[in-house]
Design an enzyme around this catalytic site. Sequence first.
Site, PDB file in Angstrom:
ATOM      1  N   THR A 116      42.224  39.536  31.349  1.00 46.84           N
ATOM      2  CA  THR A 116      42.320  38.658  30.181  1.00 46.84           C
ATOM      3  C   THR A 116      41.006  38.610  29.411  1.00 46.84           C
ATOM      4  O   THR A 116      40.999  38.463  28.188  1.00 46.84           O
ATOM      5  CB  THR A 116      42.735  37.247  30.640  1.00 46.84           C
ATOM      6  N   SER A 169      44.706  42.826  36.375  1.00 42.76           N
ATOM      7  CA  SER A 169      44.086  43.033  37.693  1.00 42.76           C
ATOM      8  C   SER A 169      45.110  43.230  38.805  1.00 42.76           C
ATOM      9  O   SER A 169      44.780  43.737  39.875  1.00 42.76           O
ATOM     10  CB  SER A 169      43.131  41.892  38.023  1.00 42.76           C
ATOM     11  N   THR A 196      41.634  37.634  36.243  1.00 42.35           N
ATOM     12  CA  THR A 196      41.453  36.519  37.174  1.00 42.35           C
ATOM     13  C   THR A 196      42.492  36.506  38.296  1.00 42.35           C
ATOM     14  O   THR A 196      42.254  35.903  39.340  1.00 42.35           O
ATOM     15  CB  THR A 196      41.514  35.168  36.439  1.00 42.35           C
TER      16      THR A 196
HETATM   17  N1  ASP Z   1      46.015  36.646  33.555  1.00 42.19           N
HETATM   18  C1  ASP Z   1      45.118  37.530  34.180  1.00 42.19           C
HETATM   19  C2  ASP Z   1      43.681  37.213  33.845  1.00 42.19           C
HETATM   20  O1  ASP Z   1      43.379  36.066  33.753  1.00 42.19           O
HETATM   21  C3  ASP Z   1      45.442  38.928  34.004  1.00 42.19           C
HETATM   22  C4  ASP Z   1      44.733  39.747  35.036  1.00 42.19           C
HETATM   23  O2  ASP Z   1      44.505  39.293  36.156  1.00 42.19           O
HETATM   24  O3  ASP Z   1      44.355  40.861  34.716  1.00 42.19           O
HETATM   25  O4  ASP Z   1      42.826  38.038  33.688  1.00 42.19           O
END
Ligand code: ASP
Length: 356
Positions: free
Chosen positions: A37, A84, A117
């Site tokens: 993100t 991720s 995240t």
């Molecule tokens: N929603 C996730 C983030 O906060 C997406 C990820 O983990 O790539 O990055």
Amino acid sequence: MFGRFGHLVVAACLLSGAALAGESPLPTVKIFTTGGTIAGAGSSPTDMTNYKAGGISGDQLVASVPQLKQLANTPVEQIANVGSYDLTIANWIDLARKITATLADPAVAGVVITHGTNTIEETAYFLNLTVKSEKPVVLVGAMRPSTAISADGPLNLINAVRVAIAPDAKNKGVMVVLNDEISSARDVTKEHTMRVEAFRPTDFGYLGYIDEDKVAFYRAPVQRHTVNSEFDVSKLDKLPVVDILYAYIQPSLGLVDALVKIGSQGIVFAGTGAGDISTPERGALKNVMAMKPDVRPVMVRSSRVGNGRVVATKDYEPFGMIAADTLNPQKARILLMLALTKTRDPKELQRIFSQY
Ligand code: ASP
């Protein structure tokens, strides 16, 4: 108004402070990018959910925070550009080797890794066990995409670089920085799907804060990590397969057998409470227990609770199950994958789970 734009005020003050550092040459912090993100791109400033994780490149992400130039030289290397949840163990091994090699260069002060995240805690713990350096290694993400109004990524990235050059950040193991808070890779977990304060270091508390005046540390992890870790991925290109089984009332039986069939060499139970699985599920382990000890999957009990220890108890002795202590299931999986590169001996495995 001040509260709402507090982050901008902090960034502005920080930059005026950083200008003072202009007298001596800037430190170098290598930034590895992986997507997430923090590099997310949405269709409008109010798009907080339908954006593409990893929508801008690593170079674009770092260039979008020009204030970094006043803190450090920040060469960028993009390892991946994905959500991720799509990273791989090959990405982890690649990162661990590259970070160790980068930090061996005396000209490099520290490393920052931008990351989604969702699984940041997993990559952080893997690196905590495999990077060989006392220099700071900081993972950073964001809860709002780079295109969002009030995006949290830019300040998080500035904070991560500040931690990477902070003298007190040395030998603290791998750290995760979001929301002005520094957490230990071992203890941190994502515990909110949406809010910017999504990360908590479980019962053990933050390592410190990043404030306008300084990067303030209050404690250091005592479990083994980085240079004191016995794990070495410098010559590996894959890890033993370990999977996780979630425990709940009246689970379908046969899931363990299915995992054995697809080649799992280790199984972590996300047990109820202090690591319990149901009596029928224990009964269903009879096929596993009939296997020769040298090919039988190693079983570890963790907990789905999120805080507290899982300890060895008599009920699970006949299955040779290892207790995960305070590691959550996804981190117990990582430790078991690495441990299985060294040993299958239950005593040794339990020693490992009590030290890391
Ligand atoms: N929603 C996730 C983030 O906060 C997406 C990820 O983990 O790539 O990055």
